[in-house]
Design a protein around this motif. Structure first.
Motif, PDB file in Angstrom:
ATOM      1  N   LEU A  19       0.825  -1.206   0.000  1.00  0.00           N
ATOM      2  CA  LEU A  19       0.000   0.000   0.000  1.00  0.00           C
ATOM      3  C   LEU A  19       0.863   1.260   0.000  1.00  0.00           C
ATOM      4  O   LEU A  19       0.589   2.207  -0.746  1.00  0.00           O
ATOM      5  N   LEU A  20       1.906   1.280   0.818  1.00  0.00           N
ATOM      6  CA  LEU A  20       2.772   2.459   0.880  1.00  0.00           C
ATOM      7  C   LEU A  20       3.522   2.666  -0.434  1.00  0.00           C
ATOM      8  O   LEU A  20       3.675   3.804  -0.888  1.00  0.00           O
ATOM      9  N   ALA A  21       3.992   1.594  -1.043  1.00  0.00           N
ATOM     10  CA  ALA A  21       4.695   1.714  -2.328  1.00  0.00           C
ATOM     11  C   ALA A  21       3.748   2.259  -3.400  1.00  0.00           C
ATOM     12  O   ALA A  21       4.114   3.165  -4.167  1.00  0.00           O
ATOM     13  N   ALA A  22       2.547   1.713  -3.452  1.00  0.00           N
ATOM     14  CA  ALA A  22       1.562   2.194  -4.433  1.00  0.00           C
ATOM     15  C   ALA A  22       1.186   3.645  -4.142  1.00  0.00           C
ATOM     16  O   ALA A  22       1.093   4.464  -5.068  1.00  0.00           O
ATOM     17  N   ALA A  23       1.001   3.979  -2.877  1.00  0.00           N
ATOM     18  CA  ALA A  23       0.630   5.352  -2.507  1.00  0.00           C
ATOM     19  C   ALA A  23       1.735   6.326  -2.879  1.00  0.00           C
ATOM     20  O   ALA A  23       1.455   7.411  -3.409  1.00  0.00           O
ATOM     21  N   ALA A  24       2.978   5.972  -2.617  1.00  0.00           N
ATOM     22  CA  ALA A  24       4.094   6.872  -2.946  1.00  0.00           C
ATOM     23  C   ALA A  24       4.111   7.179  -4.442  1.00  0.00           C
ATOM     24  O   ALA A  24       4.274   8.336  -4.851  1.00  0.00           O
ATOM     25  N   GLU A  25       3.894   6.166  -5.241  1.00  0.00           N
ATOM     26  CA  GLU A  25       3.898   6.339  -6.694  1.00  0.00           C
ATOM     27  C   GLU A  25       2.725   7.207  -7.164  1.00  0.00           C
ATOM     28  O   GLU A  25       2.896   8.140  -7.943  1.00  0.00           O
ATOM     29  N   ILE A  26       1.553   6.909  -6.672  1.00  0.00           N
ATOM     30  CA  ILE A  26       0.359   7.618  -7.138  1.00  0.00           C
ATOM     31  C   ILE A  26       0.304   9.037  -6.575  1.00  0.00           C
ATOM     32  O   ILE A  26      -0.074   9.975  -7.284  1.00  0.00           O
ATOM     33  N   VAL A  27       0.706   9.228  -5.331  1.00  0.00           N
ATOM     34  CA  VAL A  27       0.721  10.572  -4.755  1.00  0.00           C
ATOM     35  C   VAL A  27       1.763  11.435  -5.472  1.00  0.00           C
ATOM     36  O   VAL A  27       1.527  12.618  -5.717  1.00  0.00           O
ATOM     37  N   ALA A  28       2.894  10.854  -5.845  1.00  0.00           N
ATOM     38  CA  ALA A  28       3.910  11.608  -6.590  1.00  0.00           C
ATOM     39  C   ALA A  28       3.352  12.094  -7.929  1.00  0.00           C
ATOM     40  O   ALA A  28       3.686  13.182  -8.398  1.00  0.00           O
ATOM     41  N   ARG A  29       2.474  11.310  -8.508  1.00  0.00           N
ATOM     42  CA  ARG A  29       1.873  11.677  -9.796  1.00  0.00           C
ATOM     43  C   ARG A  29       0.692  12.622  -9.629  1.00  0.00           C
ATOM     44  O   ARG A  29       0.565  13.615 -10.341  1.00  0.00           O
ATOM     45  N   ASP A  30      -0.206  12.320  -8.663  1.00  0.00           N
ATOM     46  CA  ASP A  30      -1.486  13.018  -8.565  1.00  0.00           C
ATOM     47  C   ASP A  30      -1.600  13.987  -7.389  1.00  0.00           C
ATOM     48  O   ASP A  30      -2.584  14.704  -7.283  1.00  0.00           O
ATOM     49  N   GLY A  31      -0.651  13.957  -6.481  1.00  0.00           N
ATOM     50  CA  GLY A  31      -0.740  14.813  -5.314  1.00  0.00           C
ATOM     51  C   GLY A  31      -1.584  14.198  -4.214  1.00  0.00           C
ATOM     52  O   GLY A  31      -1.975  13.025  -4.282  1.00  0.00           O
ATOM     53  N   ALA A  32      -1.898  14.989  -3.223  1.00  0.00           N
ATOM     54  CA  ALA A  32      -2.586  14.496  -2.025  1.00  0.00           C
ATOM     55  C   ALA A  32      -4.013  14.054  -2.285  1.00  0.00           C
ATOM     56  O   ALA A  32      -4.578  13.320  -1.485  1.00  0.00           O
ATOM     57  N   SER A  33      -4.583  14.453  -3.392  1.00  0.00           N
ATOM     58  CA  SER A  33      -5.966  14.047  -3.680  1.00  0.00           C
ATOM     59  C   SER A  33      -6.009  12.748  -4.473  1.00  0.00           C
ATOM     60  O   SER A  33      -7.061  12.383  -4.998  1.00  0.00           O
ATOM     61  N   ALA A  34      -4.906  12.033  -4.519  1.00  0.00           N
ATOM     62  CA  ALA A  34      -4.844  10.762  -5.243  1.00  0.00           C
ATOM     63  C   ALA A  34      -5.970   9.843  -4.783  1.00  0.00           C
ATOM     64  O   ALA A  34      -6.355   9.834  -3.614  1.00  0.00           O
ATOM     65  N   SER A  35      -6.473   9.065  -5.708  1.00  0.00           N
ATOM     66  CA  SER A  35      -7.576   8.150  -5.424  1.00  0.00           C
ATOM     67  C   SER A  35      -7.114   7.023  -4.500  1.00  0.00           C
ATOM     68  O   SER A  35      -6.183   6.285  -4.816  1.00  0.00           O
TER      69      SER A  35
END
Length: 181
Positions: A19-35
């Motif tokens: 979860l943390l690895a996926a979150a780091a990747e997606i938040v880096a792309r989409d910011g704090a409002s990442a899905s």
């Protein structure tokens, strides 16, 4: 402890890491409002699993940014010991540049009631730096830690992705915009 409990704990740890690895990747792309649903999907897990590990979006973001925030905290303590009253300005610049280049971090720096939040960790360091700066005559005593963090955070939001702009705006704020006499 039964042998069935050990795999469960290992699975739980692996799920959290995924979860943390996926979150780091997606938040880096989409910011704090990442899905959050996309984060769970990318990790190969359900959204219920994500919510069992992280009680809120803020809790997930705090974990994603934990290492970087800890590095900033260590750096602030070093500056307070080695540079003294000038350490606050140096640290605020480093904080602002890092926040401007780390998508989603600015949201995590908003004050929360959780002392373990990104804001809480950095506020403690900023308080020590500010006290030293006040003692050295480098900061007015009425300036609060929340004022300083809000200033750095606001600049970072405006300058997202542009650390040079973040630096220039922070220096203007620290030095003032009136001509020097």
């Amino acid at each position: 402890m039964t042998s069935q409990q050990i795999p469960h704990r290992a699975d739980r740890r692996r799920n959290r890491e995924r979860l943390l690895a996926a979150a780091a990747e997606i938040v880096a792309r989409d910011g704090a409002s990442a899905s959050l649903e996309e984060i769970a999907r990318r990790a190969g897990l359900g959204s219920a699993t994500l919510h069992r590990h992280f009680s809120s979006r803020e809790a997930l973001l705090a974990e994603v940014f934990h290492e970087g925030v800890e590095r900033l905290a260590v750096r602030g303590r070093e500056l307070n010991e080695t540079v003294g009253g000038d350490g606050l300005a140096v640290w605020l610049e480093e904080l602002t540049r890092y926040t401007a280049t780390t998508r989603g971090l600015a949201v995590s720096l908003r004050p929360t009631e959780a002392d373990s939040s990104c804001h809480g960790v950095l506020a403690d360091v900023a308080a020590d730096l500010a006290a030293t700066a006040v003692g050295a005559g480098r900061l007015r005593p009425e300036v609060t830690v929340d004022d300083l963090l809000a200033l750095a955070n606001g600049i970072a939001i405006r300058a997202e992705g542009d650390p040079e702009l973040a630096t220039r705006l922070l220096r203007m704020a620290i030095n003032g915009v009136a001509p020097r006499t």
